[in-house]
Write an enzyme that holds these catalytic residues in place. Structure first.
Site, PDB file in Angstrom:
ATOM      1  N   GLY A 279       4.951 -53.720  23.512  1.00 31.20           N
ATOM      2  CA  GLY A 279       3.983 -53.971  22.313  1.00 31.20           C
ATOM      3  C   GLY A 279       2.984 -54.909  22.330  1.00 31.20           C
TER       4      GLY A 279
ATOM      5  N   GLU B  71       9.449 -54.070  28.457  1.00 30.68           N
ATOM      6  CA  GLU B  71       8.845 -52.695  28.361  1.00 30.68           C
ATOM      7  C   GLU B  71       7.411 -52.793  28.208  1.00 30.68           C
ATOM      8  OE1 GLU B  71      12.662 -49.962  27.006  1.00 30.68           O
ATOM      9  OE2 GLU B  71      11.424 -50.972  25.438  1.00 30.68           O
ATOM     10  N   PRO B  72       6.618 -53.310  28.945  1.00 31.80           N
ATOM     11  CA  PRO B  72       5.053 -52.972  28.424  1.00 31.80           C
ATOM     12  C   PRO B  72       4.552 -51.769  28.708  1.00 31.80           C
ATOM     13  CG  PRO B  72       5.471 -54.332  30.570  1.00 31.80           C
ATOM     14  CD  PRO B  72       6.846 -54.226  30.035  1.00 31.80           C
ATOM     15  N   GLY B  73       3.840 -50.880  27.758  1.00 37.64           N
ATOM     16  CA  GLY B  73       3.123 -49.867  28.275  1.00 37.64           C
ATOM     17  C   GLY B  73       1.732 -50.155  28.279  1.00 37.64           C
ATOM     18  N   ARG B  74       1.202 -50.364  26.991  1.00 38.05           N
ATOM     19  CA  ARG B  74      -0.381 -50.639  26.780  1.00 38.05           C
ATOM     20  C   ARG B  74      -0.951 -51.711  27.601  1.00 38.05           C
ATOM     21  NH1 ARG B  74      -3.364 -49.140  22.552  1.00 38.05           N
ATOM     22  NH2 ARG B  74      -1.583 -48.362  20.984  1.00 38.05           N
TER      23      ARG B  74
ATOM     24  N   TYR C  83      -5.270 -44.577  15.200  1.00 34.24           N
ATOM     25  CA  TYR C  83      -5.019 -45.677  14.496  1.00 34.24           C
ATOM     26  C   TYR C  83      -6.237 -46.427  14.536  1.00 34.24           C
ATOM     27  CZ  TYR C  83      -2.013 -44.832  18.827  1.00 34.24           C
ATOM     28  OH  TYR C  83      -1.645 -44.436  20.074  1.00 34.24           O
TER      29      TYR C  83
ATOM     30  N   CYS D  98     -15.671 -30.954  16.801  1.00 32.27           N
ATOM     31  CA  CYS D  98     -16.122 -30.464  15.280  1.00 32.27           C
ATOM     32  C   CYS D  98     -15.364 -31.170  14.201  1.00 32.27           C
ATOM     33  CB  CYS D  98     -15.908 -28.845  15.238  1.00 32.27           C
ATOM     34  SG  CYS D  98     -16.751 -28.153  16.515  1.00 32.27           S
ATOM     35  N   GLU D  99     -15.330 -32.610  14.242  1.00 30.65           N
ATOM     36  CA  GLU D  99     -14.841 -33.345  13.276  1.00 30.65           C
ATOM     37  C   GLU D  99     -15.687 -34.676  13.065  1.00 30.65           C
ATOM     38  OE1 GLU D  99     -10.818 -34.409  12.807  1.00 30.65           O
ATOM     39  OE2 GLU D  99      -9.876 -32.614  13.679  1.00 30.65           O
TER      40      GLU D  99
ATOM     41  N   TYR E 205      -2.539 -44.540  26.619  1.00 29.46           N
ATOM     42  CA  TYR E 205      -2.569 -43.640  25.571  1.00 29.46           C
ATOM     43  C   TYR E 205      -3.882 -42.819  25.293  1.00 29.46           C
ATOM     44  CZ  TYR E 205       1.487 -46.438  24.135  1.00 29.46           C
ATOM     45  OH  TYR E 205       2.418 -47.131  24.202  1.00 29.46           O
TER      46      TYR E 205
HETATM   47  C1  LIG Z   1       6.063 -47.396  23.219  1.00 22.63           C
HETATM   48  C2  LIG Z   1       7.209 -47.995  23.711  1.00 22.63           C
HETATM   49  C3  LIG Z   1       6.921 -49.243  24.452  1.00 22.63           C
HETATM   50  C4  LIG Z   1       5.689 -49.632  24.836  1.00 22.63           C
HETATM   51  O1  LIG Z   1       4.961 -50.076  23.737  1.00 22.63           O
HETATM   52  P1  LIG Z   1       3.390 -50.599  24.223  1.00 22.63           P
HETATM   53  O2  LIG Z   1       2.903 -51.086  22.790  1.00 22.63           O
HETATM   54  O3  LIG Z   1       2.788 -49.553  24.784  1.00 22.63           O
HETATM   55  O4  LIG Z   1       3.661 -51.737  25.146  1.00 22.63           O
HETATM   56  C5  LIG Z   1       8.231 -49.914  24.776  1.00 22.63           C
HETATM   57  N1  LIG Z   1       9.467 -49.459  24.391  1.00 22.63           N
HETATM   58  C6  LIG Z   1       9.636 -48.537  23.694  1.00 22.63           C
HETATM   59  C7  LIG Z   1      10.960 -48.004  23.309  1.00 22.63           C
HETATM   60  C8  LIG Z   1       8.476 -47.779  23.242  1.00 22.63           C
HETATM   61  O5  LIG Z   1       8.720 -46.583  22.777  1.00 22.63           O
END
Ligand SMILES: *Cc1c(COP(=O)(O)O)cnc(C)c1O
Length: 431
Positions: free
Chosen positions: A254, A292-295, A335, A360-361, A389
């Site tokens: 997050g 759990e970093p994603g972004r 978002y 086309c939006e 993303y």
């Molecule tokens: C999407 C997600 C993340 C990562 O969130 P980011 O904002 O991308 O860091 C971590 N854990 C879970 C369970 C998620 O669904």
């Protein structure tokens, strides 16, 4: 809805600071990513294209892993792979020793194809099917995160057919924390479709403790995405601490990324400081912490490269329309994410423009009020911080062919995903 940018002219440092570390300008002023010239990349791979600075991505993975290890023994960094589920990214992060989060059967298949050690898989999802859970158990996934009571029933049933097998699980807790982010990407508030509120979580914990086949290792919490303030992370840790002592706490992802000059997200180190201090204060000393970093793992290693198709002046705004848009970047429409941009060969600010896509939006805006220097048809436009993303949300709207992914490093580039072809668009048709 469309995001607006301040119409000032950014300084060189402001603007370059949004590109992957190590980006620079060639002597003739052309932007280079990982030592590769934007114009040569466009020539070779076409546009739109998603460029990834491989060195920057590896450096970020190490910063997270080393940062957690320095602050807590036995910590685990798992990449939340939905942010960039491409086999080359799985492979790279597996090489860096990270664990991997998956949230569907498709991501599970991609992670395995990318060489992820099954033991390092964390299996998520609020609606896990028999097929998905069956595939996860079959692969030998390290942890399955229980989101609801049906997950428990399904797993029990699946494991009944695999005598001797035990599956380690976590329970996803809804901590009733609402971070300051867009509603669509907030997940930890009361009323969220994800996880179990404390009373239901207690019930799930009791059931799991009575299970022969499911081994309850601990708890999971994830409150949302693009979070720029650390306080809600602490509140989430405090909320899960109320449920008793466990061996494992997965504290989710997050952390927000810096998309615009005005964004001031905490650094990886500041974030880990806050999270590990909260764990120290509220959780058992011996517990293993997972993040759990994603972004924040992938966003700022990515740069989208477009070609200007037309420039329309004379109305209230100058429209700069490029050959991509919401087909390859849905973050603005979904978002309201703000992005900055520059002409790749005339780096810097200038006239405030509305950078729009070709779809086309009217909502197909990449950046509103973005200062561009003398934009002309044929120019290349670079949009930084598009590593997260964008690939995963890319689509075929208007018959768009999804763009290639190109890894850049030390002046050399290699395609890791090719551009879709028109044949690809018809590949699934049953004639
Ligand atoms: C999407 C997600 C993340 C990562 O969130 P980011 O904002 O991308 O860091 C971590 N854990 C879970 C369970 C998620 O669904």
């Amino acid at each position: 809805m469309a995001a607006t940018n301040p119409s000032h002219s950014p300084s060189y440092d402001d603007l370059m600071g949004l590109f992957p570390p190590g980006s620079d300008l060639a002597p003739d002023g052309t932007l280079r990513i990982g030592g590769c010239r934007a114009d040569e990349l466009a020539e070779r791979y076409g546009t739109p294209a998603l460029l990834v600075d491989e060195g920057a991505l590896r450096a970020r993975a190490r910063r997270y892993a080393d940062g957690l290890t320095a602050r807590r023994t036995g910590g685990t960094v798992a990449f939340a792979s939905k942010a960039f589920p491409c086999t080359a990214v799985y492979r790279l992060l597996a090489e860096e020793g990270l664990s991997i989060d998956v949230a569907s059967g498709g991501e599970l298949a991609l992670a395995l194809a990318g060489g992820t050690d099954p033991d390092r898989l964390i299996v998520h999802g609020n609606a896990k099917t028999d097929a998905y859970l069956g595939a996860a158990v079959e692969a030998g996934a390290g942890l399955v995160v229980i989101d609801n009571f049906d997950d428990i029933d399904r797993l029990e049933r699946i494991l009944a057919t695999a005598p001797g097998r035990e599956q380690a699980v976590l329970v996803r807790v809804t901590p009733d924390v609402r971070p300051d982010t867009h509603e669509a990407i907030s997940t930890g508030q009361r009323g969220s479709k994800f996880g179990l509120l404390l009373p239901q979580a207690r019930e799930a914990i009791a059931r799991l403790r009575g299970s022969d086949r499911l081994r309850l290792d601990g708890l999971h919490v994830h409150i949302g995405s693009q979070i720029l303030d650390t306080k809600p992370f602490v509140q989430a840790v405090e909320a899960v601490a109320e449920l008793g002592d466990f061996a494992v706490y997965d504290l989710g992802g997050g952390l927000g990324s810096r998309y615009t000059y005005d964004d001031r997200p905490p650094s990886v180190e500041e974030y880990l400081d806050v999270l590990t201090a909260a764990a120290e204060a509220s959780l058992p000393a011996a517990a293993r912490i997972i993040v759990e970093p994603g972004r924040s793992m992938v966003a700022d290693s990515g740069v989208s490269l477009y070609r200007v198709v037309t420039v329309k002046r004379g109305g209230e705004e100058t429209f700069v329309a490029v050959d991509g848009g919401m087909g390859d970047n849905l973050e603005v429409s979904l978002y309201g994410q703000r992005f900055e941009a520059t002409v790749a060969t005339r780096f810097g600010g200038g006239e405030p423009c509305r950078l729009v896509g070709r779809h086309c939006e009217s909502g197909d805006t990449l950046s509103a009020g973005v200062p561009l220097r003398d934009p002309r048809p044929g120019d290349l436009i670079a949009v930084p911080v598009t590593g997260a993303y964008t690939y995963s949300l890319s689509n075929n709207y208007n018959g768009a062919r999804r763009p290639p992914v190109v890894f850049c490093r030390d002046g050399r580039s290699r395609p890791v995903v090719r551009r879709e072809t028109y044949e690809d668009l018809m590949r699934r048709d049953v004639v």
